[in-house]
Design an enzyme around this catalytic site. Structure first.
Site, mmCIF file in Angstrom:
data_model
loop_
_atom_site.group_PDB
_atom_site.id
_atom_site.type_symbol
_atom_site.label_atom_id
_atom_site.label_comp_id
_atom_site.label_asym_id
_atom_site.label_seq_id
_atom_site.Cartn_x
_atom_site.Cartn_y
_atom_site.Cartn_z
ATOM 1 N N ARG A 20 39.023 36.953 24.090
ATOM 2 C CA ARG A 20 39.558 37.429 22.805
ATOM 3 C C ARG A 20 41.078 37.641 22.878
ATOM 4 N NH1 ARG A 20 34.847 36.364 22.255
ATOM 5 N NH2 ARG A 20 33.335 37.495 20.986
ATOM 6 N N SER B 284 31.856 42.792 16.224
ATOM 7 C CA SER B 284 31.921 43.695 17.388
ATOM 8 C C SER B 284 33.149 44.578 17.241
ATOM 9 C CB SER B 284 32.059 42.902 18.683
ATOM 10 O OG SER B 284 30.961 42.069 18.893
ATOM 11 N N GLU C 183 37.989 45.777 19.878
ATOM 12 C CA GLU C 183 38.149 44.337 19.722
ATOM 13 C C GLU C 183 38.808 44.086 18.370
ATOM 14 O OE1 GLU C 183 36.487 40.244 18.797
ATOM 15 O OE2 GLU C 183 36.045 42.091 17.762
#
Ligand code: EPU
Length: 336
Positions: free
Chosen positions: A162, A235, A332
């Site tokens: 990510r 998420s 995230e």
């Protein structure tokens, strides 16, 4: 080009935060983007995609820019490998549906991830054993320093979990299109979690990318909220990676602790498991709630949750996980 002052961003962030920005600009071509007098715009500037990984913590004082550059172009030489260029404003899942439908392998495991092509290349989105970097051949940007066109090959994008250079050099590069490398040759990736099981009954030797896509859609729908029905940003936390000794201490008290060994000897622990162990599933803070079906996701349960409520829930989770497991969870979701 759309230009709206004092713009309501509710429909531009999947969390559904009722916040505003001083100016909203949506451009339809790269030339329109280049024609903007950046310095004259309310500051700071923020480029958004589908707004599916953002938490606005309040009104945004500057300019929000959004690409409406939508095109798909195939470079098909009749070989196994097929290159496809997509404009930054293409809805990522529209791209996946299109190429999977054409029988091209590579993108199908990334089905149903919300967001747009440009942001996908910033965030290195990933699911079911595939990250978007695996199918990216290059990223086309405008360098806001001198408005030159810059193309980064994949190794130059500094991709990680990510993560990418575009996250660190914030604001400098505006992604205008992404070049993907897909394949005609049979190459499904089924060895993650429940993917193979979801394809039970299919003739695996004659599998098509669209069948894998359908299976992935089924798995995601069972676990993740549909942002059109229940606000969320997927998420909320990244999965933490910890040293093996640290994991072994956790496992002593919890012999079933799920984990994934990484090649460098460290261990990835699902944040959802840690959060669940602490009894957070379904817990609320005002309108913000830990999603019942997947505790890694925070949802806007009432539709009127405020940024403060989401942050209060986030902080409670971070503090408890730190106290009990000595692990610091990192969001995230990008906080703006
Ligand atoms: N894992 C493996 N192999 C497996 C299964 C899991 O290595 O066979 C690892 C994964 O790398 C993952 C962790 O174990 O980091 C937990 O995996 P799980 O499938 O339980 O998924 P998750 O943690 O709930 C992550 C992504 C999701 C993505 C799913 C499916 C993050 C923060 N979330 O969720 O992405 O859809 O895996 O691949 O990494 C999102 O980023 O918003 C998101 C929804």
């Amino acid at each position: 080009m759309k230009r709206i002052e004092n713009y309501d961003l509710s429909a531009r962030n999947t969390f559904g935060m009722k916040v505003k920005c001083a100016l909203y600009i949506e451009y339809d071509t790269v030339d329109e983007l280049k024609s903007l007098d950046y310095k004259a715009l309310p500051q700071p500037l923020l480029h958004i995609g589908g707004g599916s990984n953002l938490l606005f913590t309040g009104d945004f004082p500057g300019t929000v820019l959004h690409s409406n550059v939508k095109f798909l172009k195939y470079v098909d030489m009749g070989l196994d490998e097929v290159l496809v260029t997509a404009g930054a404003g293409v809805v990522f899942d529209d791209f996946v549906a299109e190429v999977s439908g054409q029988g091209l392998w590579g993108a199908e495991n990334l089905s149903l991830i919300p967001g747009e092509v440009g942001a996908a290349a910033v965030q290195n989105i990933g699911a079911y054993g595939v990250e978007v970097k695996d199918i990216i051949a290059g990223v086309v940007c405008l360098d806001t320093k001198d408005w030159s066109k810059t193309i980064f090959k994949t190794p130059e994008c500094a991709y990680g979990y990510r993560d990418s250079r575009f996250k660190h050099e914030k604001g400098r590069y505006v992604i205008t299109s992404v070049l993907f490398r897909l394949n005609r040759r049979y190459s499904p990736r089924l060895d993650y979690g429940g993917v193979r099981a979801a394809l039970e009954g299919h003739d695996l030797s004659a599998l098509k990318p669209s069948e894998v896509r359908d299976a992935i859609i089924g798995i995601r729908r069972a676990k993740l909220p549909d942002p059109a029905e229940l606000g969320s940003a997927g998420s909320f936390f990244k999965n933490p990676v910890i040293p093996r000794e640290h994991f072994e201490r956790i496992a002593e008290g919890n012999p079933v602790a799920p984990h994934y060994d990484l090649p460098d000897g460290t261990v990835k622990v699902p944040a959802a498991w840690l959060i669940d162990q602490l009894g957070f599933r379904g817990q609320r803070e005002g309108g913000a709630q830990v999603y019942e079906k997947q505790p890694l996701v925070i949802v806007n349960a009432t539709g009127s949750a405020t940024p403060a409520e989401i942050i209060a829930l986030e902080q409670r989770i971070i503090a408890k996980v730190k106290e009990k497991y000595d692990i610091v969870l990192h969001p995230e979701v990008e906080h703006i």
